[in-house]
Design a protein around this motif. Structure first.
Motif, PDB file in Angstrom:
ATOM      1  N   PHE A 184       0.840  -1.189   0.000  1.00  0.00           N
ATOM      2  CA  PHE A 184       0.000   0.000   0.000  1.00  0.00           C
ATOM      3  C   PHE A 184       0.878   1.242   0.000  1.00  0.00           C
ATOM      4  O   PHE A 184       2.052   1.187   0.362  1.00  0.00           O
ATOM      5  N   ILE A 185       0.282   2.333  -0.418  1.00  0.00           N
ATOM      6  CA  ILE A 185       0.914   3.658  -0.323  1.00  0.00           C
ATOM      7  C   ILE A 185      -0.106   4.553   0.362  1.00  0.00           C
ATOM      8  O   ILE A 185      -1.241   4.697  -0.120  1.00  0.00           O
ATOM      9  N   HIS A 186       0.275   5.114   1.492  1.00  0.00           N
ATOM     10  CA  HIS A 186      -0.647   5.938   2.267  1.00  0.00           C
ATOM     11  C   HIS A 186       0.143   7.025   2.988  1.00  0.00           C
ATOM     12  O   HIS A 186       1.297   6.826   3.354  1.00  0.00           O
ATOM     13  N   ALA A 187      -0.472   8.162   3.204  1.00  0.00           N
ATOM     14  CA  ALA A 187       0.190   9.312   3.804  1.00  0.00           C
ATOM     15  C   ALA A 187       0.554   9.112   5.276  1.00  0.00           C
ATOM     16  O   ALA A 187       1.472   9.747   5.773  1.00  0.00           O
ATOM     17  N   HIS A 188      -0.159   8.249   5.980  1.00  0.00           N
ATOM     18  CA  HIS A 188       0.080   8.047   7.414  1.00  0.00           C
ATOM     19  C   HIS A 188       0.722   6.688   7.672  1.00  0.00           C
ATOM     20  O   HIS A 188       0.602   5.778   6.866  1.00  0.00           O
ATOM     21  N   SER A 189       1.363   6.564   8.830  1.00  0.00           N
ATOM     22  CA  SER A 189       2.119   5.338   9.093  1.00  0.00           C
ATOM     23  C   SER A 189       1.642   4.529  10.293  1.00  0.00           C
ATOM     24  O   SER A 189       2.161   3.447  10.535  1.00  0.00           O
ATOM     25  N   ASN A 190       0.693   5.021  11.054  1.00  0.00           N
ATOM     26  CA  ASN A 190       0.236   4.281  12.231  1.00  0.00           C
ATOM     27  C   ASN A 190      -1.062   3.537  11.951  1.00  0.00           C
ATOM     28  O   ASN A 190      -2.072   4.144  11.620  1.00  0.00           O
ATOM     29  N   PHE A 191      -0.997   2.227  12.110  1.00  0.00           N
ATOM     30  CA  PHE A 191      -2.136   1.357  11.875  1.00  0.00           C
ATOM     31  C   PHE A 191      -2.375   0.490  13.097  1.00  0.00           C
ATOM     32  O   PHE A 191      -1.437   0.115  13.790  1.00  0.00           O
ATOM     33  N   LEU A 192      -3.622   0.170  13.339  1.00  0.00           N
ATOM     34  CA  LEU A 192      -4.008  -0.795  14.362  1.00  0.00           C
ATOM     35  C   LEU A 192      -5.041  -1.736  13.753  1.00  0.00           C
ATOM     36  O   LEU A 192      -5.795  -1.337  12.874  1.00  0.00           O
TER      37      LEU A 192
END
Length: 167
Positions: free
Chosen positions: A129-137
């Motif tokens: 994936f390519i996404h602007a944010h880096s924190n996922f839960l």
């Protein structure tokens, strides 16, 4: 799908009489010929009338049809109603597959109460994936987290094992 059915029936068992009547009305609106079951043509007509054709997995009818009789009975339609009304039809933003159980969400997008950015476990693990944010839960961990901290930018609340940098 079995877990989804269980959740749907648990919701149904705890609905008010008014809510159960609305669900019964939903079922009757699907069963246009009144024979007590929903056929594939009746199901497809409903999808077209409601504009759901792009948002439903092509095999959803088969998945809903637990007893494989080629029709949907009331309990199978309870599951369908649940999936529509609690927005359980989530699509992975990495690969486009449907997310039935555990999946990952971008914490910032979720906290902003905008469109969420959702990933299947495989896309998250493989950084597909390519996404602007880096924190996922994952969706279960997110429920157990105090989201007020995220609203104020305190990303330390994220479990340290979860931060991921986008590729």
């Amino acid at each position: 799908m079995e877990e989804m059915r269980g959740a749907a029936m648990a919701y149904y068992a705890n609905m008010s009489i008014d809510q159960q009547q609305k669900l019964l009305s939903f079922y009757k609106s699907l069963d246009t010929n009144g024979d007590g079951k929903v056929s594939i043509p009746e199901y497809l007509d409903f999808l077209v009338k409601k504009g759901y054709t792009r948002h439903m997995p092509s095999n959803l009818f088969k998945l809903l049809d637990e007893n494989n009789d080629g029709t949907l009975d009331f309990e199978e339609c309870v599951t369908f109603f649940y999936m529509i009304n609690v927005r359980r039809l989530v699509i992975c933003d990495g690969c486009g597959s449907y997310l039935w159980g555990l999946y990952f969400l971008c914490v910032k997008c979720y906290s902003a109460r905008k469109r969420t950015y959702d990933l299947c476990c495989s896309c998250y693990r493989n950084k597909n994936f390519i996404h602007a944010h880096s924190n996922f839960l994952d969706n279960c961990a997110l429920l157990r987290t105090n989201t007020k901290n995220f609203e104020y930018g305190d990303e330390q609340t994220c479990i340290s094992a979860y931060p991921l940098q986008s590729p």
